[in-house]
Structures are given as structure tokens and as C-alpha cells.
Motif scaffolding. Structure first.
Motif: not given
Length: 625
Positions: A330-338, A377-387, A400-406
Motif C-alpha cells: 500500500i506504499g512506503d511509510i514516511r513518518i515523523c521520528e517522534n 527501526t527505519a529501513g526496507t523490509y520484504y514481504a513474502e506471500a505464502v498460501p 516496503v520502506t520505513l523512513e523517519f522524518y527529522p
């Protein structure tokens, strides 16, 4: 469902009296219904049952004793429950409504055809006591329902099986209960006669509803499993083709003998016999697509091909699970670091689970069986589909990437300002919006009161931070009292602080005492140790000695008041202890050597009064010889 029926039967058994041992449900596997009577649907009563079905009289309304009706509702019938029929998903479904005759006896009779010889059958019906407990129509409880089920041969001369429901007493709410009877046909027998007999007398009570009369074959419960004792195989499509050796295991609850016919299907709906496979074991060919297997079982070989006379095993599934597509992000996530955690989310179709890793291949599993992964923890994570049915992961994973804005950078402050002044508080940040706890929205604000001030600054990405300013007021000194101790001047203040003192407004000292100061007029200055200015007051420093020693050594030989000569109008008078005037001076300095009429006066205390421009000062001085 067969086990559920058995549980229902045991509950009924525990609440009934005089129950025949032959009344019971099929303990094995019930086949498809051969005969069903649900009495139809509709909002009008009827039609009447076919001739010969009952000895009771049909009425189009509430039946009296010895009468019956076919209705979808019992609303307005005496004090009975207003019920609906039992048949699931019926719309305006009808039931057989009976008001028992005063004389016990048969009230329902029906010939059932199309049966198979040498076959076990289950007859069942749903019954309901229509009379409410402590109903208005009967004092106390009504007469309970008690119905006997009988199965006769087609000649109506040989009783094959019978059983009693036992007393079905009044209840506080309408409750349908299912009752069943088992019997076995003999060779050459393809039809039977069902009878329902009222064991109780009529009168107040013994009013019942009947619905969903069913005949079905009864056989063993057949389990179909492979050599690993599994009842299905779910394999990855990439691992195919797949084969299995199946074994049919009857529970011997009904059948003494077993005849088999293996069947195969590609949709679990349409089944075909597998030629020659008539034993309890079968090895499937290698299959590359979903395939289903089951076994037909009968007690007599003649019935194996008649689906009204055999029973079906459980279905064994061989399912080839295709490799799924990777999840949809559903998209990368960018949120404030607090914000404490970020939530990464993907979507997968039903029947899929998601595992998360910290690398596209060979990574560490960080979350399993969840479409959402929460981390701080900021970074790129990888989702795998399994039946869910097989471990057949998607060939690729979804990043999917998580980034924290300062946050905007702020520095808390502690500030000081002078009393009776204003101070400007600064946010110290540009390019943001501002919200002070005073309600102001400007970068800087001017205040005049001490306290704690905060400003929330928000950048264009919506990230906020709060700056706190502790503002302290530097109070001006409040002079309380100035007094003279001989040549010293002492100053006291009403408030506390780190104050400095001066007699000229230029030179300041920390001490509130000025020593060895000649008498005269002075301006006293007091300030804080900052640049907040000072307060001042005029003070006349009058130096009056506490004692003098007229012994001729030229040290403190005379009593002299210092500083009084700086005033234009004054008067000094000296007295002994008896009030005798010893010396007086007006607007001129006075020196007293301790003599009166050229005679030395003795040591002791002598009193003075000093008038300076209308203000009177009194005290005493000690003369020491």
C-alpha cells in the motif's frame, strides 16, 4: 454432523423417561435423504394430508383435541407458543400442528418406498411441545408429549422397529428437538410403513408440532487417508506431479461386511467410478492438477451401485497449490521520528499469509503470518506471500520502506528578565508554523510575566516539536529600613536577592553595611547584580556616639554629634538621669566634655534629645571615666 446428532440424542435421552433402546441416531455415516416431508410453504393453512395418512380431523385454524392443521404460524392458537417451522432457510415454512386426541393412538401413517434391501436406515423427525410452562390454559403444567415411532413391513403385519420419545414436557420457550429410530431392511424389502403413535392422553396439553421427517441410509463412517495418515495433500504446484496410496477405514459401527468402489473427481461435485478399483486401497496416478478421491461403501454387493443404498467416505483431496504473486504494497511509510512505530502493510488475496524479512533473499524473519509489520527501526523490509494450505512462497518479495522524518530542531531555554519590563521570546526556528501556549502564532512573542512558555513548531511535512522556555523575573529590591549605628549605615530589604549597595550610585558593594561613614545626607542605592537598574532613597546619617571618655588622652574625649551641622535647623539638649538640663545648643555644633559648672560629672548614662527640622530623636550616651 453425525457426532452432533448423537450429542443431541444423548441430551434428549438424559431428559426423558422410559426411552426404548432402539431410539437413536445413526452412529456412523448417514447417506443422502431418500424421503423428506417438510409440509411445504405458504401463508395459508393446508392442504390436508392425503387420505389414510392420519385418523385426525383437518381444520383450517386452531385444532381442538383430535384435530390437526398444516400451518406456518400458530399465532392466536389458544395459549400456545407462536412458532415458525423447523426447516432451515424456509420462507413461510409449514409444520404439522397436532392437538392430541383424548384417547392415545396412531395419528400419522406413511408408506416409504424406494428402499434398498439389507440396508440400515435412520428415520428422524423434529418435534416441539407447543404448550408453555405454567401457561394460562392449564393449571400447573400441561400433559407432556410422548410419541412412539414404529416401522412396519409393507404388509403392515411385521413390526421392524419401534421407540418412544419419552415425556417431552412444557418449556419456558419453544424448543425443537430431533428424534430418530434405526432399522434394517431384510432381503427383498424395498418399502416400509412409518407410524407415529400418541402415547399420552389428550386434554390440557399434549399439543405438538412435527416437521422435517427424513429417511436416509445409515452406514459406517469411512475415513480415507494416505500412508502418512493424512486426509489430504496440499503440494506446491512446482513440486508436482503428486501420487498417493489411499486406504479406506470403516469404523464398523453399522456394517458387518464392506464392498467398495473408488471414485475420482476434478471439482468435488461430479464423480466417476474408477474402473476395477473395488478394494479398500488405491494408489492414485501422478496428478498435475487438483484431484479428489472418495469411496462408496455398502454392506451388500448388490447395493454398491445404488446411491440410495450406500454411504460415501470422506473426500481425500490432492491440491496442487500454485506459486502466489508477491503481496501488493500500500506504499512506503514516511513518518515523523517522534512517532513511536511505523506500520508497514501489504495486501494478499484470501487464503494467503505474509512473512516479513529484513533482506530480499536469505534475510532474517522479523514477523510471520501478518499483513502488517510494526517496527521502530527505519529501513526496507520484504514481504513474502505464502498460501495457508502449503509452504509455497512467492518467487519474489515486496519491498516496503520505513523512513523517519527529522523533527524541527529546537533548544529549550531558561531566561531572566527585569521586573516591570517586557522580554521577547524567540522560537529560534524558521520555515515552520508556530503555536504558542499563549495562543499566538508568530515566530516571536513579547511577554511581561514570569512562567513556563511553550511553542509547538510544525514543518511542512507535519512533523512537530515543542520548545519550552522557563522565564524567571528578576525582582527590584524593596528597601525596608535604613538606620545608623554610630558611624555605620545598615540597609535591610523586604525581599530577597543577590543585591548590591552604593552611597554614590557608582561604587557598589555586596555588603548591606557601610562602615565609618561620616554623618550627613546620603542617597542610598540598591540594585540586583544584573543590569535591571536600581532603587534609591535619601537618608540623613546622624552619628551619635554610644559613649565617650573625657580622660585627656585626646581620644574620644568629648561627646559630639556628627553630621547634624549639615542641617539648617536643629536643637540639641543634654540631661542627667533626673532630667536636669546640662547643656543645650541651637543651630550650632555642640561639644561636651562631661563637665557641668566646671565640675566633672560622674560616669553614667546621660540623655539627649535632638530636634532636626521638626523631627525628634532621643537616646542616651555613656560617660566613662
Amino acid at each position: 454432523m453425525n457426532y452432533l446428532k448423537a450429542i443431541v440424542f444423548l441430551v434428549v435421552l438424559g431428559c426423558s423417561h422410559g426411552l426404548s433402546a432402539q431410539l437413536g441416531f445413526c452412529a456412523g455415516n448417514s447417506g443422502s435423504p431418500i424421503f423428506t416431508e417438510d409440509f411445504g410453504t405458504g401463508t395459508t393453512n393446508g392442504p390436508a394430508l392425503p387420505a389414510g395418512t392420519t385418523t385426525y380431523t383437518y381444520v383450517n385454524g386452531a385444532p381442538d383435541d383430535g384435530s390437526y392443521t398444516i400451518a406456518s404460524s400458530t399465532a392466536g392458537y389458544f395459549d400456545w407458543f407462536n412458532i415458525q417451522d423447523h426447516t432451515p432457510d424456509d420462507v413461510s415454512g409449514k409444520a404439522f400442528i397436532v392437538n392430541a386426541s383424548f384417547t392415545p393412538g396412531e395419528f400419522y401413517k406413511r408408506t416409504i418406498t424406494g428402499l434398498c434391501e439389507n440396508t440400515s436406515y435412520e428415520f428422524s423427525s423434529w418435534l416441539l411441545n407447543l404448550h408453555p410452562r405454567s401457561g394460562a390454559g392449564c393449571p400447573g403444567n400441561g400433559i407432556p408429549i410422548n410419541v412412539k415411532f414404529e416401522i412396519w413391513d409393507s404388509t403392515d403385519t411385521n413390526l421392524l422397529a419401534s421407540g418412544d420419545t419419552g415425556d417431552i414436557v412444557d418449556n419456558t420457550s419453544p424448543e425443537w428437538g430431533q428424534y430418530a429410530l434405526l432399522f434394517t431392511t431384510v432381503p427383498g424389502q424395498t418399502s416400509v410403513i412409518l407410524k407415529m403413535i400418541n402415547n399420552s392422553r389428550g386434554g390440557c396439553g399434549n399439543d405438538l408440532a412435527i416437521d422435517d421427517i427424513v429417511f436416509r441410509s445409515c452406514g459406517d463412517l469411512i475415513t480415507l487417508s494416505d500412508t502418512a495418515n493424512e486426509t489430504s495433500i496440499y503440494a506446491c504446484e512446482d513440486d508436482g506431479p503428486v501420487s498417493a496410496t489411499l486406504n479406506a477405514s470403516p469404523d464398523f459401527s453399522i456394517f458387518s461386511n464392506h464392498f467398495y468402489q473408488c471414485q475420482e473427481s476434478t471439482d468435488a461435485i461430479n464423480w466417476i467410478d474408477i474402473p476395477g478399483e473395488t478394494t479398500d486401497m488405491y494408489t492414485t496416478p501422478l496428478v498435475n492438477s487438483d484431484t479428489y478421491y472418495r469411496v462408496k461403501v455398502s454392506e451388500d454387493l448388490i447395493n454398491i451401485s445404488n446411491d440410495l443404498c450406500n454411504v460415501i467416505s470422506e473426500v481425500f483431496e490432492i491440491i496442487l497449490v500454485p506459486t502466489p504473486n508477491p503481496p501488493n504494497s500500500i506504499g512506503d511509510i514516511r513518518i515523523c521520528e517522534n512517532i513511536e512505530n511505523g506500520i508497514l502493510t501489504v495486501r494478499v488475496p484470501p487464503g494467503m499469509l505474509v512473512n516479513w524479512y529484513d533482506a530480499p533473499t536469505g534475510g532474517t524473519l522479523v514477523a510471520s503470518n501478518t499483513t502488517s509489520f510494526t517496527t521502530d527501526t527505519a529501513g526496507t523490509y520484504y514481504a513474502e506471500a505464502v498460501p495457508t494450505v502449503a509452504n509455497c512462497p512467492s518467487d519474489t518479495s515486496t519491498a516496503v520502506t520505513l523512513e523517519f522524518y527529522p523533527l524541527p530542531v529546537v533548544m529549550d531555554e531558561e531566561l531572566f528578565f527585569c521586573e516591570n519590563t517586557n522580554i521577547t521570546l524567540e522560537s529560534g526556528v524558521t520555515g515552520v508554523t508556530y503555536e504558542w501556549n499563549t495562543g499566538e502564532t508568530t515566530p516571536n512573542i513579547a511577554v511581561s510575566q514570569p512562567g513556563t512558555y511553550t511553542v509547538e513548531v510544525t514543518d511542512p511535512r507535519g512533523c512537530s516539536n515543542i520548545k519550552t522556555i522557563l522565564l524567571n523575573q528578576i525582582d527590584l529590591p524593596i528597601i525596608d529600613e535604613i538606620f545608623s549605628q554610630e558611624y555605620d549605615i545598615l540597609i535591610s530589604t523586604l525581599n530577597e536577592g543577590v543585591f548590591e549597595y552604593s552611597l554614590d550610585g557608582i561604587n557598589f558593594q555586596d555588603e548591606a553595611r557601610f562602615s565609618n561613614i561620616p554623618g550627613g545626607f546620603y542617597t542610598i542605592y540598591v540594585r540586583n547584580d544584573t543590569s535591571c537598574g536600581n532603587v534609591s532613597v535619601s537618608y540623613f546619617h546622624l552619628v551619635v556616639p554610644k559613649f565617650f571618655t573625657p580622660n585627656g588622652d585626646n581620644i574620644n574625649d568629648v561627646f559630639k554629634i556628627d553630621g547634624i551641622e549639615t542641617t539648617p535647623d536643629y536643637e540639641i539638649n543634654l540631661f542627667d538621669r533626673y532630667g536636669k538640663l546640662l547643656k543645650s545648643s541651637s543651630n550650632a555644633p555642640m561639644l561636651w566634655d562631661g563637665r557641668y559648672n566646671n565640675q566633672d560629672l560622674p560616669s553614667g548614662d546621660y540623655w539627649y534629645s535632638i530636634r532636626i527640622e521638626g523631627e525628634l530623636f532621643k537616646g542616651h550616651v555613656s560617660l566613662k571615666r
